[in-house]
Design a protein around this motif. Structure first.
Motif, mmCIF file in Angstrom:
data_model
loop_
_atom_site.group_PDB
_atom_site.id
_atom_site.type_symbol
_atom_site.label_atom_id
_atom_site.label_comp_id
_atom_site.label_asym_id
_atom_site.label_seq_id
_atom_site.Cartn_x
_atom_site.Cartn_y
_atom_site.Cartn_z
ATOM 1 N N THR A 74 0.801 -1.229 0.000
ATOM 2 C CA THR A 74 0.000 0.000 0.000
ATOM 3 C C THR A 74 0.832 1.277 0.000
ATOM 4 N N ARG A 75 2.114 1.184 0.268
ATOM 5 C CA ARG A 75 2.932 2.398 0.354
ATOM 6 C C ARG A 75 4.294 2.168 -0.294
ATOM 7 N N GLY A 76 4.790 3.233 -0.953
ATOM 8 C CA GLY A 76 6.136 3.172 -1.497
ATOM 9 C C GLY A 76 6.190 2.816 -2.974
ATOM 10 N N ILE A 77 7.397 2.904 -3.510
ATOM 11 C CA ILE A 77 7.565 2.727 -4.944
ATOM 12 C C ILE A 77 7.375 1.279 -5.379
ATOM 13 N N GLY A 78 7.622 0.344 -4.472
ATOM 14 C CA GLY A 78 7.401 -1.067 -4.819
ATOM 15 C C GLY A 78 5.936 -1.338 -5.121
ATOM 16 N N ALA A 79 5.052 -0.872 -4.250
ATOM 17 C CA ALA A 79 3.618 -1.050 -4.473
ATOM 18 C C ALA A 79 3.170 -0.314 -5.725
ATOM 19 N N ALA A 80 3.731 0.875 -5.956
ATOM 20 C CA ALA A 80 3.345 1.671 -7.126
ATOM 21 C C ALA A 80 3.709 0.961 -8.421
ATOM 22 N N ARG A 81 4.915 0.447 -8.508
ATOM 23 C CA ARG A 81 5.318 -0.205 -9.765
ATOM 24 C C ARG A 81 4.569 -1.516 -9.991
ATOM 25 N N ARG A 82 4.254 -2.225 -8.912
ATOM 26 C CA ARG A 82 3.470 -3.458 -9.093
ATOM 27 C C ARG A 82 2.070 -3.131 -9.598
ATOM 28 N N TRP A 83 1.494 -2.030 -9.088
ATOM 29 C CA TRP A 83 0.170 -1.641 -9.572
ATOM 30 C C TRP A 83 0.232 -1.224 -11.042
ATOM 31 N N ILE A 84 1.260 -0.466 -11.414
ATOM 32 C CA ILE A 84 1.411 -0.040 -12.817
ATOM 33 C C ILE A 84 1.522 -1.264 -13.725
ATOM 34 N N LYS A 85 2.318 -2.236 -13.312
ATOM 35 C CA LYS A 85 2.441 -3.452 -14.135
ATOM 36 C C LYS A 85 1.098 -4.172 -14.243
ATOM 37 N N SER A 86 0.350 -4.216 -13.148
ATOM 38 C CA SER A 86 -0.947 -4.892 -13.182
ATOM 39 C C SER A 86 -1.911 -4.180 -14.134
ATOM 40 N N GLU A 87 -1.798 -2.866 -14.227
ATOM 41 C CA GLU A 87 -2.638 -2.116 -15.168
ATOM 42 C C GLU A 87 -2.254 -2.422 -16.607
ATOM 43 N N PHE A 88 -0.961 -2.452 -16.901
ATOM 44 C CA PHE A 88 -0.519 -2.826 -18.250
ATOM 45 C C PHE A 88 -0.954 -4.254 -18.578
ATOM 46 N N ASP A 89 -0.839 -5.150 -17.593
ATOM 47 C CA ASP A 89 -1.283 -6.539 -17.805
ATOM 48 C C ASP A 89 -2.776 -6.598 -18.111
ATOM 49 N N LYS A 90 -3.549 -5.780 -17.419
ATOM 50 C CA LYS A 90 -4.994 -5.743 -17.642
ATOM 51 C C LYS A 90 -5.303 -5.237 -19.048
ATOM 52 N N ILE A 91 -4.603 -4.184 -19.462
ATOM 53 C CA ILE A 91 -4.795 -3.645 -20.813
ATOM 54 C C ILE A 91 -4.449 -4.703 -21.850
ATOM 55 N N SER A 92 -3.369 -5.415 -21.608
ATOM 56 C CA SER A 92 -2.947 -6.453 -22.544
ATOM 57 C C SER A 92 -3.972 -7.581 -22.632
ATOM 58 N N ALA A 93 -4.527 -7.962 -21.495
ATOM 59 C CA ALA A 93 -5.533 -9.036 -21.490
ATOM 60 C C ALA A 93 -6.757 -8.635 -22.310
ATOM 61 N N GLU A 94 -7.095 -7.343 -22.251
ATOM 62 C CA GLU A 94 -8.268 -6.861 -22.982
ATOM 63 C C GLU A 94 -8.049 -6.777 -24.486
ATOM 64 N N CYS A 95 -6.787 -6.776 -24.917
ATOM 65 C CA CYS A 95 -6.512 -6.717 -26.358
ATOM 66 C C CYS A 95 -5.921 -8.041 -26.856
ATOM 67 N N GLY A 96 -6.166 -9.112 -26.108
ATOM 68 C CA GLY A 96 -5.705 -10.429 -26.548
ATOM 69 C C GLY A 96 -4.218 -10.642 -26.421
ATOM 70 N N GLU A 100 3.619 -6.719 -24.517
ATOM 71 C CA GLU A 100 4.652 -7.460 -23.791
ATOM 72 C C GLU A 100 5.018 -6.607 -22.581
ATOM 73 N N VAL A 101 4.678 -7.062 -21.402
ATOM 74 C CA VAL A 101 4.849 -6.260 -20.190
ATOM 75 C C VAL A 101 5.931 -6.882 -19.317
ATOM 76 N N TYR A 102 6.888 -6.055 -18.877
ATOM 77 C CA TYR A 102 7.970 -6.599 -18.055
ATOM 78 C C TYR A 102 8.605 -5.496 -17.203
ATOM 79 N N TYR A 103 9.300 -5.948 -16.161
ATOM 80 C CA TYR A 103 10.110 -5.043 -15.362
ATOM 81 C C TYR A 103 11.495 -4.931 -16.006
#
Length: 464
Positions: A74-96, A100-103
């Motif tokens: 819930t706090r800090g840059i670790g949580a922020a980057r994991r959330w950002i990746k999850s958003e990109f993953d969600k966008i990718s899932a919606e477009c089949g 390609e999402v990675y750290y």
């Protein structure tokens, strides 16, 4: 070159009548086509509501300082980057699975602002092109935030405008553009370590060079949400495009050539900025962009610079009127002034407008053929100007229709005149004296979508 050699371009006579001629030459321009209409749709489909939600989410992580907490959810840059990746993953899932999402990370230490070992982690999402996947255009925003003391990684540092706005814009551009397919690849990057020394951009640029990426554009979005300047100006209709001149990687031989042929104001970054300025005029309602002939603001830096350092075209896109009481400040009230980069300092509609500018620019460049390579110019002591360039690979650029030649007076900030010359590799501008104008060439696809204009010689080259 003698007068009997093949010709390469068009015509123009007096500056006094040039605008009328320009209109005539533009008559060969393509009418609105499917892709051109899609560019208008892309601009309209950017959601200010989504951007507000994303900025709010990033602010709620408390601090996103590069040295901050990484284990908390819930706090800090670790949580922020994991959330950002999850958003990109969600966008990718919606477009089949179109992204390609990675750290991307590297351990940094021994630096003034990162003295002890810290893993600097960015989030990258690539939307691969269908015919020329090794050609890239990039949009970036910065994950990290800071307060007055750049080493304070525990205090609340909301970073709403600087630079949750850039990350939110990058996420929203991915949502909109993932619904389309492009010839070239588009990269969406949420970069870390900016406030501590541009490390995320440096890591990404170095890796791109190592991997042989053909980068044609880096659009660094750093603060795209503020409309209330510290100077008292309130304006939501303008934006700035910072673009450096001569490449820092220029060799002595190239510098000698440029001294005699010009190119100081026609670097790839400058012509990239001109391209986006033109996109704003054509596709973004109520937005006028200012091309600033400078790498960045005085004494400041941004994540386009590490790419410029390696010779890649890159610019900074940002608000026109900054408010320094809302940048790099501890949260406090002094003399009736509220300091700090909080949500109430962000205009979400304005951030959406600049996000639309990015999205349309990325789409146009990715749909367009590769910018012309090895553009050369001749015409000394002759009445006409001659240009030539390499033919594009038809497998990588099946959308190619032909090429357009541009020219302008040497004191003009934007390209003034143009002529579509067809699918050829050389052209002549009859009775247009080489000494009086600057020249360039763009590639054009079958829908009339153009590449960036390329100035002749190494000074203006976008590479292969």
């Amino acid at each position: 070159m003698n007068k009997s050699q093949p010709c390469y371009l068009t015509n123009l006579v007096l500056r006094k009548i040039a605008p009328a001629i320009a209109l005539t030459l533009s008559a060969t321009a393509f009418a609105d086509t499917e892709q051109k209409q899609a560019l208008y749709d892309i601009a309209k489909n950017v959601s200010a509501e989504n951007i507000e939600k994303d900025i709010t989410k990033l602010v709620n992580f408390g601090t996103r300082h590069t040295l901050s907490e990484t284990e908390s959810d819930t706090r800090g840059i670790g949580a922020a980057r994991r959330w950002i990746k999850s958003e990109f993953d969600k966008i990718s899932a919606e477009c089949g699975g179109c992204l390609e999402v990675y750290y991307q990370s590297e351990v940094i230490s021994g630096e003034k602002r990162i003295p002890e070992p810290v893993e600097v982690v960015s989030v990258i999402a690539i939307q691969r092109g269908s015919t020329d996947p090794d050609r890239y255009v990039i949009m970036s925003g910065d994950i990290d935030s800071r307060v007055s003391d750049v080493m304070d990684f525990t205090s609340d540092s909301p970073g709403a405008n600087d630079n949750a706005s850039g990350v939110a814009g990058t996420l929203e551009a991915a949502r909109v553009l993932s619904k389309y397919k492009f010839n070239g690849s588009i990269v969406y990057a949420a970069l870390s370590g900016e406030e501590q020394g541009l490390f995320g951009g440096r890591i990404m640029a170095n890796q791109a060079k190592k991997d042989g990426w053909r980068i044609k554009a880096v659009l660094n979005n750093d603060m795209i949400g503020n409309i209330e300047g510290v100077n008292g100006v309130i304006n939501n209709t303008t934006a700035r495009l910072f673009a450096e001149g001569t490449r820092v990687t220029e060799t002595e031989k190239e510098a000698r050539m440029r001294r005699f042929t010009g190119g100081e104001v026609d670097s790839p970054s400058r012509n990239l900025a001109r391209y986006i300025d033109k996109i704003a005029d054509q596709y973004i309602e109520n937005l006028d962009t200012m091309v600033i002939y400078r790498l960045d603001r005085f004494g400041r830096g941004g994540h386009h610079r590490p790419f410029n350092d390696l010779g890649y075209p890159g610019i900074r896109i940002m608000e026109t009127n900054e408010n320094y009481t809302r940048q790099h400040q501890d949260l406090r009230v002094e003399d009736g002034i509220a300091y700090g980069d909080t949500l109430d300092g962000v205009d979400f509609d304005y951030a959406a407008k600049l996000t639309g500018l990015n999205a349309v620019s990325l789409a146009a460049m990715a749909w367009a053929p590769n910018p012309p390579a090895n553009v050369e110019i001749a015409g000394a002591v002759q009445p006409s100007t001659f240009l030539k360039w390499d033919a594009l690979d038809p497998e990588e650029n099946p959308q190619l229709k032909g090429y357009k030649v541009y020219w302008r007076h040497t004191d003009a900030p934007q390209w003034e005149y143009s002529k579509y010359v067809g699918n050829v590799t050389e052209a002549m501008l009859e009775n247009v004296v080489i000494d009086n104008y600057f020249f360039g060439v763009a590639s054009v696809n079958k829908d009339g979508v153009e590449s960036v204009v390329v100035y002749p010689g190494p000074a203006g080259s976008f590479g292969q």
